[in-house]
Design a protein around this motif. Structure first.
Motif, mmCIF file in Angstrom:
data_model
loop_
_atom_site.group_PDB
_atom_site.id
_atom_site.type_symbol
_atom_site.label_atom_id
_atom_site.label_comp_id
_atom_site.label_asym_id
_atom_site.label_seq_id
_atom_site.Cartn_x
_atom_site.Cartn_y
_atom_site.Cartn_z
ATOM 1 N N GLU A 90 53.348 27.898 51.991
ATOM 2 C CA GLU A 90 54.333 28.061 53.061
ATOM 3 C C GLU A 90 54.117 27.003 54.140
ATOM 4 O OE1 GLU A 90 55.924 32.582 53.258
ATOM 5 O OE2 GLU A 90 54.067 32.210 54.366
ATOM 6 N N SER A 91 55.123 26.842 54.983
ATOM 7 C CA SER A 91 55.028 25.932 56.125
ATOM 8 C C SER A 91 54.688 26.738 57.370
ATOM 9 C CB SER A 91 56.346 25.178 56.332
ATOM 10 O OG SER A 91 57.422 26.083 56.514
ATOM 11 N N VAL A 92 53.775 26.197 58.184
ATOM 12 C CA VAL A 92 53.356 26.845 59.428
ATOM 13 C C VAL A 92 53.560 25.855 60.568
ATOM 14 C CG1 VAL A 92 51.480 28.003 60.649
ATOM 15 C CG2 VAL A 92 51.609 28.156 58.156
ATOM 16 N N TYR A 93 54.136 26.325 61.656
ATOM 17 C CA TYR A 93 54.515 25.442 62.770
ATOM 18 C C TYR A 93 54.091 26.049 64.092
ATOM 19 C CZ TYR A 93 57.861 23.318 66.125
ATOM 20 O OH TYR A 93 58.450 22.692 67.200
ATOM 21 N N ASP A 94 53.458 25.222 64.921
ATOM 22 C CA ASP A 94 53.094 25.619 66.283
ATOM 23 C C ASP A 94 53.717 24.611 67.241
ATOM 24 O OD1 ASP A 94 51.967 26.205 68.734
ATOM 25 O OD2 ASP A 94 49.952 26.539 67.955
ATOM 26 N N PRO A 95 54.750 25.004 68.001
ATOM 27 C CA PRO A 95 55.447 24.061 68.885
ATOM 28 C C PRO A 95 54.666 23.688 70.136
ATOM 29 C CG PRO A 95 56.371 26.251 69.124
ATOM 30 C CD PRO A 95 55.384 26.336 68.000
ATOM 31 N N THR A 96 53.586 24.389 70.441
ATOM 32 C CA THR A 96 52.707 24.056 71.575
ATOM 33 C C THR A 96 51.272 24.176 71.068
ATOM 34 O OG1 THR A 96 52.717 26.357 72.351
ATOM 35 C CG2 THR A 96 54.365 24.888 73.293
ATOM 36 N N CYS A 97 50.867 23.268 70.188
ATOM 37 C CA CYS A 97 49.725 23.531 69.311
ATOM 38 C C CYS A 97 48.357 23.381 69.968
ATOM 39 C CB CYS A 97 49.806 22.666 68.061
ATOM 40 S SG CYS A 97 49.527 20.903 68.338
ATOM 41 N N GLY A 98 48.250 22.789 71.150
ATOM 42 C CA GLY A 98 46.939 22.664 71.772
ATOM 43 C C GLY A 98 45.938 22.017 70.848
ATOM 44 N N SER A 99 44.802 22.664 70.625
ATOM 45 C CA SER A 99 43.754 22.108 69.771
ATOM 46 C C SER A 99 43.962 22.417 68.299
ATOM 47 C CB SER A 99 42.382 22.638 70.210
ATOM 48 O OG SER A 99 42.324 24.041 70.032
ATOM 49 N N GLY A 100 45.074 23.062 67.940
ATOM 50 C CA GLY A 100 45.388 23.321 66.536
ATOM 51 C C GLY A 100 44.779 24.591 65.987
ATOM 52 N N GLY A 101 44.251 25.446 66.853
ATOM 53 C CA GLY A 101 43.544 26.633 66.401
ATOM 54 C C GLY A 101 44.390 27.590 65.580
ATOM 55 N N MET A 102 45.663 27.757 65.934
ATOM 56 C CA MET A 102 46.503 28.687 65.193
ATOM 57 C C MET A 102 46.814 28.161 63.792
ATOM 58 S SD MET A 102 49.120 30.358 67.945
ATOM 59 C CE MET A 102 48.511 31.408 69.270
ATOM 60 N N LEU A 103 46.959 26.851 63.652
ATOM 61 C CA LEU A 103 47.194 26.256 62.340
ATOM 62 C C LEU A 103 45.965 26.432 61.455
ATOM 63 C CD1 LEU A 103 48.961 22.954 63.485
ATOM 64 C CD2 LEU A 103 50.020 25.105 62.761
#
Length: 525
Positions: free
Chosen positions: A212-225
């Motif tokens: 699947e594709s995962v997107y964070d529009p305010t990703c900061g340090s990328g922790g959620m990805l």
């Protein structure tokens, strides 16, 4: 002997601690992360280079330098560490060990900057603008003596390559520094770090699947990805199959995210720089927004912004200039894939009940049945604010489960936390209980069919008609009444009463004095 997590974390912090004489802790990350990643790249490149030499011994006489290079970069290397100042007396490879050998010579910061820029230029697809602004390489910002001390301390860390330590250890060390910097940097930490337990809760709820594709529009340090990939891996899937996308407004922070993803051995990602509301960077060829399966975000709260004048994302209206909270939600809704798109976002409670333009947007979102759940979180979870927050979960139009349609699930986890040094934290048990409540079945009254006793979380599925009757107000307290009222501290109540009584008496004395001066008496009898 295998490298332990504690060993590498301790060594890296020793290196960071050398900066204490030069800058506040809030600025450590801009120096330590680029140096750490440079060392990681250099150690990895050298490890593979030695493999190439060992496995191709004796080919020197048969191959030209160009042929040998082609074989090495085709079969052994995944990126290039180029040579800087070729053909001059200053010629050297842009590697950690090469520059470290010149550490006593003047101009160390200049050589470090030249090396990092050369690596970016030689690997534009992977490392473009990776190392950020690099202002710290200037002698005026960071003296050569301090930079040398940091590099010497960091050089005492074990070799950072896959033959010497796992990516779990390496990524864990990066995460350790992120948290350590956040613990010491106060409100600035909110720019790039969301507490890991909050990230894990959102990802658990959204449950990303392989490919699947995962997107964070305010990703900061990328922790959620990264958490999305880690969860998939923990469940027996292949985290590296996720296609990870993020946008970050601050260039240096975007660089931190890219380095973070690489350190976790995640290479299928794209991190873009820019203001998501003003200039969304993920678009289809026709210019419309790209669509994603999973969208996660912890945007800056109540951000002042320049409202859209004519934008297709403005579902239900345009958010007010004083707060972009609902604008971020609108962007996420517009980015959800039509078949299985879902989104989770952390926001302050004000989004649940504020009026005006936000109320109009909230009404449209509810009328379109896009909001699936509201999860109330404890106060003081974040480094950047002590206010209580909530998670809003959205589903693409028509994709809610049948039993969740035409209503919203409310979960109150506001009392579930453990106090730590600087903030409250959610434990693994707290996260598990919230996820259990999220997946619960509900009866006709909206109550859980199988509540799990005193250890459970208060939850209720509320039909849309009840929310409409409340003027589209989503305040959690309107829909969930705690079963037991918390016992008040009697001593605190008595103290508060005595203070209030003393203030009342002072006010009465002032009033009587004014009346007496005016010739009006008899009120004190």
């Amino acid at each position: 002997m295998a490298v332990t997590q504690q060993e590498i974390e301790s060594r890296l912090w020793d290196a960071a601690d050398e900066l204490r004489v030069a800058m506040p802790e809030a600025q450590y990350s801009s120096v330590v992360f680029p140096l750490m990643f440079w060392k990681y790249l250099s150690d990895t490149w050298e490890h593979h280079h030695q493999e190439f030499l060992a496995e191709n011994e004796g080919l020197d006489d048969l191959l030209s330098a160009e042929e040998a290079r082609e074989i090495e970069y085709r079969d052994y290397q995944s990126f290039e560490i180029p040579v800087i100042h070729p053909g001059t007396v200053r010629e050297r490879r842009a590697s950690w060990s090469s520059i470290l050998a010149t550490i006593t010579q003047p101009g160390l910061g200049h050589r470090v900057r030249a090396s990092l820029q050369a690596i970016e230029t030689a690997n534009p697809d992977k490392f473009s603008r990776l190392f950020g602004s690099m202002t710290w390489t200037s002698e005026e910002v960071l003296s050569g003596e301090v930079l040398a001390a940091v590099m010497q301390a960091m050089d005492r860390t074990p070799k950072m390559h896959e033959g010497n330590m796992s990516y779990d250890v390496l990524g864990g060390a990066y995460e350790y520094l992120l948290k350590r910097f956040s613990d010491g940097s106060g409100t600035r930490a909110g720019q790039f770090f969301t507490p890991r337990e909050v990230v894990e809760l959102i990802v658990e709820v959204l449950d990303p699947k392989g490919f699947e594709s995962v997107y964070d529009p305010t990703c900061g340090s990328g922790g959620m990805l990264i958490a999305s990939a880690n969860l998939l891996k923990a469940r027996g899937g292949r985290g590296y199959t996720l296609r990870l996308h993020g946008q970050e407004a601050v260039p240096d922070t975007a660089g931190v995210a890219r380095m973070n993803l690489f350190m976790h051995n995640l290479t299928q990602f794209q991190i873009e720089i820019g203001d998501t509301l003003k200039d969304p960077r993920f678009n289809k060829p026709d210019g419309s927004l790209a669509k994603f399966d999973v969208i996660v975000a912890n945007p800056p709260y109540s951000l002042k912004w320049n409202p859209w004048t004519n934008d297709p994302r403005a579902l239900g209206g345009v958010a007010p200039q004083s707060s972009a909270d609902w604008a971020f939600v609108q962007h996420m809704i517009a980015s959800m894939g039509p078949k299985k798109g879902r989104a989770g976002v952390v926001l302050p409670h004000g989004v649940l009940f504020r009026g005006g333009q936000e109320a109009a947007i909230r009404q449209r979102v509810l009328d379109d049945d896009l909001l699936e759940a509201v999860i109330g979180l404890p106060a003081n979870l974040f480094y950047s604010t002590s206010i209580p927050t909530c998670i809003l979960v959205f589903r693409a139009p028509g994709t809610k489960a049948e039993e969740r349609r035409k209503g919203v699930l409310f979960i109150d986890a506001s009392k579930r936390f453990t106090k730590s040094k600087n903030r409250n934290v959610l434990t693994e048990a707290d996260i598990a209980d919230v996820v259990t409540a999220y997946h619960s079945k509900f009866d006709s009254e909206g109550n859980p069919v199988d509540p799990d006793g005193d250890g459970g979380i208060a939850a209720r599925f509320v039909p849309a008609a009840e929310i409409v009757a409340n003027g589209y107000d989503l305040n959690i307290g309107r829909y969930i009444k705690q079963a037991a009222v918390e016992q008040e501290d009697l001593g605190t109540l008595i103290d508060a009463y005595n203070i209030a009584r003393a203030e009342r008496q002072k006010s009465e004395q002032r009033m009587l004095a004014v009346l007496a001066d005016a010739g009006i008496e008899g009120f004190d009898e």
